[in-house]
Structures are given as C-alpha cells and as structure tokens.
Design an enzyme around this catalytic site. Sequence first.
Site, PDB file in Angstrom:
ATOM      1  N   SER A 194       0.849  -1.185   0.000  1.00 14.39           N
ATOM      2  CA  SER A 194       0.000   0.000   0.000  1.00 14.39           C
ATOM      3  C   SER A 194       0.884   1.235   0.000  1.00 14.39           C
ATOM      4  O   SER A 194       2.106   1.162   0.192  1.00 14.39           O
ATOM      5  CB  SER A 194      -0.917   0.002   1.225  1.00 14.39           C
ATOM      6  OG  SER A 194      -0.142   0.219   2.402  1.00 14.39           O
ATOM      7  N   GLY A 254      -9.848  -5.234   3.034  1.00 10.14           N
ATOM      8  CA  GLY A 254      -9.660  -6.273   2.029  1.00 10.14           C
ATOM      9  C   GLY A 254      -9.557  -5.759   0.610  1.00 10.14           C
ATOM     10  O   GLY A 254      -9.415  -6.567  -0.325  1.00 10.14           O
ATOM     11  N   ALA A 255      -9.596  -4.434   0.419  1.00 10.40           N
ATOM     12  CA  ALA A 255      -9.509  -3.900  -0.942  1.00 10.40           C
ATOM     13  C   ALA A 255      -8.196  -4.292  -1.600  1.00 10.40           C
ATOM     14  O   ALA A 255      -8.158  -4.712  -2.762  1.00 10.40           O
ATOM     15  CB  ALA A 255      -9.649  -2.374  -0.918  1.00 10.40           C
ATOM     16  N   GLY A 256      -7.091  -4.174  -0.848  1.00 13.26           N
ATOM     17  CA  GLY A 256      -5.795  -4.548  -1.394  1.00 13.26           C
ATOM     18  C   GLY A 256      -5.673  -6.030  -1.657  1.00 13.26           C
ATOM     19  O   GLY A 256      -4.951  -6.456  -2.568  1.00 13.26           O
ATOM     20  N   ASP A 257      -6.380  -6.829  -0.865  1.00 11.50           N
ATOM     21  CA  ASP A 257      -6.360  -8.278  -1.069  1.00 11.50           C
ATOM     22  C   ASP A 257      -7.108  -8.648  -2.345  1.00 11.50           C
ATOM     23  O   ASP A 257      -6.648  -9.494  -3.127  1.00 11.50           O
ATOM     24  CB  ASP A 257      -6.988  -8.989   0.130  1.00 11.50           C
ATOM     25  CG  ASP A 257      -6.345  -8.590   1.446  1.00 11.50           C
ATOM     26  OD1 ASP A 257      -5.119  -8.408   1.473  1.00 11.50           O
ATOM     27  OD2 ASP A 257      -7.070  -8.447   2.444  1.00 11.50           O
ATOM     28  N   ASN A 268      -7.226  -3.446  -9.946  1.00  8.00           N
ATOM     29  CA  ASN A 268      -8.012  -2.277  -9.561  1.00  8.00           C
ATOM     30  C   ASN A 268      -9.501  -2.549  -9.672  1.00  8.00           C
ATOM     31  O   ASN A 268     -10.306  -2.097  -8.844  1.00  8.00           O
ATOM     32  CB  ASN A 268      -7.647  -1.085 -10.445  1.00  8.00           C
ATOM     33  CG  ASN A 268      -6.310  -0.463 -10.092  1.00  8.00           C
ATOM     34  OD1 ASN A 268      -5.745  -0.738  -9.029  1.00  8.00           O
ATOM     35  ND2 ASN A 268      -5.793   0.366 -10.984  1.00  8.00           N
TER      36      ASN A 268
END
Length: 373
Positions: A186, A236-239, A263
């Site tokens: 991140s 969990g967006a990055g996951d 994305n």
Amino acid sequence: MVTDSKPIPHHRGLIVGNYCHDILLHNNLVIAETLGGAASFISTVLDALSLPFHLVSKVGPDFSHAALTTTHPPLVVPSSQTTLFHAHFGSNHPDRILNRVTSCDPITPSDLPTGSMFQFGMAVGVGGEILPETLERMLDICDTVFVDIQGLIRRFEDDDGRVRHVGLKESGFVHLLPRVSFLKASEDEASCIDLEEVRKWCCVIVTHGKDGCEVFCRDGCFRVDPFEACQVDPTGAGDCFLGGFAAGIVQGMGVYDAALLGNFFGSLGVAQVGPPELDFALVQMVKEEMHKRKVHDSPNSGKTDEQLVFRKPRDQNQFYTSLVTAKNIITCPIQENGRNLLSSTKAMEQSNGKTGVVLNSVKHEPISSVDSE
C-alpha cells in the site's frame, strides 16, 4: 497437533496466509463481525475466476466461519486461537486503527505441501504468520511468487496489539526479494522500503486506493487508472486487488492489464462488507475479456520476457472500457440523492445523504479508505 481431514490434491497455485475473525468498530460500536484475512478475500477472487489452488491457513477451534470455508478448509490448531483483529474507525480518526487481539500459530515450512510444484504461490500473511523460512520454501516449490508486504513488515505492540511497521531491511525477509516475482504494498507500506533498490530485484506494485496503483520494475514505471466504486467497507480492498492482479499474470496477461484487473476487483471488494459476493454473470464477462488480453500462454516465471510482460499496451483504454461496460451492464447503477449506488451489492439505504449498510439491523456510514486487511 494440527488436524486437517482432507487430502492435499495437486493444484495450480498455493495460497499461504491465516484466516481471521475481523470485528469492525465505528466510534467503539461493533458494526460488523466477518471472516477476514487476506487469504479469504483472495480465494474469493481466484475461485470466481476458476483458478485452482491449494490454501494453507491456520485457525483455532474457536473459528466461527467454517461454513464459509468448506471449499478451502483451514488447518485447525487445537491449542491455539483464531487470529482476531479489531478495526477501529471513528469521527476523530478517519484512518483505520488496527489491533491484533489474538493470533494463531505461524505457518511453518512443514505445513506446506510436499512432493508438488506449483505454477504460482501467494504469501499473504496478515498477523505475522509468514516466517522467512516459510517464504523461502514457497520460493523453492512455486514458479512465480506474489508477496504482500504487510505479511513481512507488520509488528504488533505488546500492550494492545496495535499494528505498526518496520523497515523491510529489518524484517528478516529482504534477502529473499531477488527470488520474488511481484511485491505488493500500500502507499503507507511503501514508505518502509527503498523503492529504487527493491524495484531492481522484483516488480513492485504500490496501491493508492481510490487513485489506482503504480507499477515499478527495473526499467520503468507506470500508473494504472482506478475504477469508480461505492465504498462501504475498505477492508480487504488490497487483497482483492492482489487476487485480480495475480489471476491476470497467471492467465497470461501483461502487467499493465493485470494491474487494471486488480483495480477492478478492488473496486468490487469495497462495495461489500467482508469477502465480496461476486456476480456470476459479471465474472463470466470479465473472463471473456481476460482471454482477449492474453499476451502469452502462461508464465513459467514472472521475470521472463520482461519486454513483453511489462510493456504498456497500445490499446490500454480498450480493456478498461470493456470492464466498465461489463460492470455497468450487470450492476445497473441508479442515481439517488446525487450519488451512484450499485443495486447488485448488499442492501443499501440513504440517510442524511450518506450511504449506509443494513447489517444485523445496525447502520453505519462508509468508513475511510485503507488498502488492505
């Protein structure tokens, strides 16, 4: 003793990281209790895209989401507890405050499958469960390895378990980076690494939440556009991003298109609480578009043919437009009080012009953006 009643089949991929219990609190009021851990979000994306894999995850006997993990059951450690995180959001601190309350046992090399080689592996720890020797073993048995840096640099305060970061050079993992294919961080986590040095060893993807992501490799870098999203819970967006990105690479897409796909899945993940429920028709349309964007069959190594894999496609806007079109067809966005809401996500309501989620009869406002678990 660890118990696991199912035999280990041969799979295309290997996912390593513990499931968790996630409790979300807003102004100290519990608003959601969900299945957590990067492995849960990533497995949702890979399953939807029909990518087979074996998952190694540890929980305690108190694990409360067995019904949600029957496809990829965890190893149960009778003497341990399931890793538990409290994620605090509030009016006075817009950024998330994350505390590890309990932690399960780490995943050791002996917990990984023996006698098998994997096309790809993903080291996605969240609570300190990935050990240097475990990652080293993954690098031995997986052709291409994706690593989320949070599993390497997170440390936890002794008194309250608050998450903090150490520099990558102090993490005990830095000597393994030349063997890693892709490292995801991140924006905040990227400050813990020497980006100019690390990009010489492996491809680094830095996520910027609603502003998309940047990709850094040995010979250059580029930014990848975000997708609009109706954010409900950023956990969990990055996951979800990493799941989509890895799926694109494994399916033979170039790095730019894979990052765009990441994305896209990140934007779907923030629209729901917990691991997302992905619309089948939408995923089928995405899979068709992915097939059109293949630049090679499937990589034996993420570091081969860099000229082909890392170049920015000339028709870069075409894939983006196709994904937006697919999303619009399925989700049928509606306009209400000047805001776009996605009618196919979980139940939404409008209150004083702010979006909320109905969850066990408890309302909460969308909470501030973070990139990952």
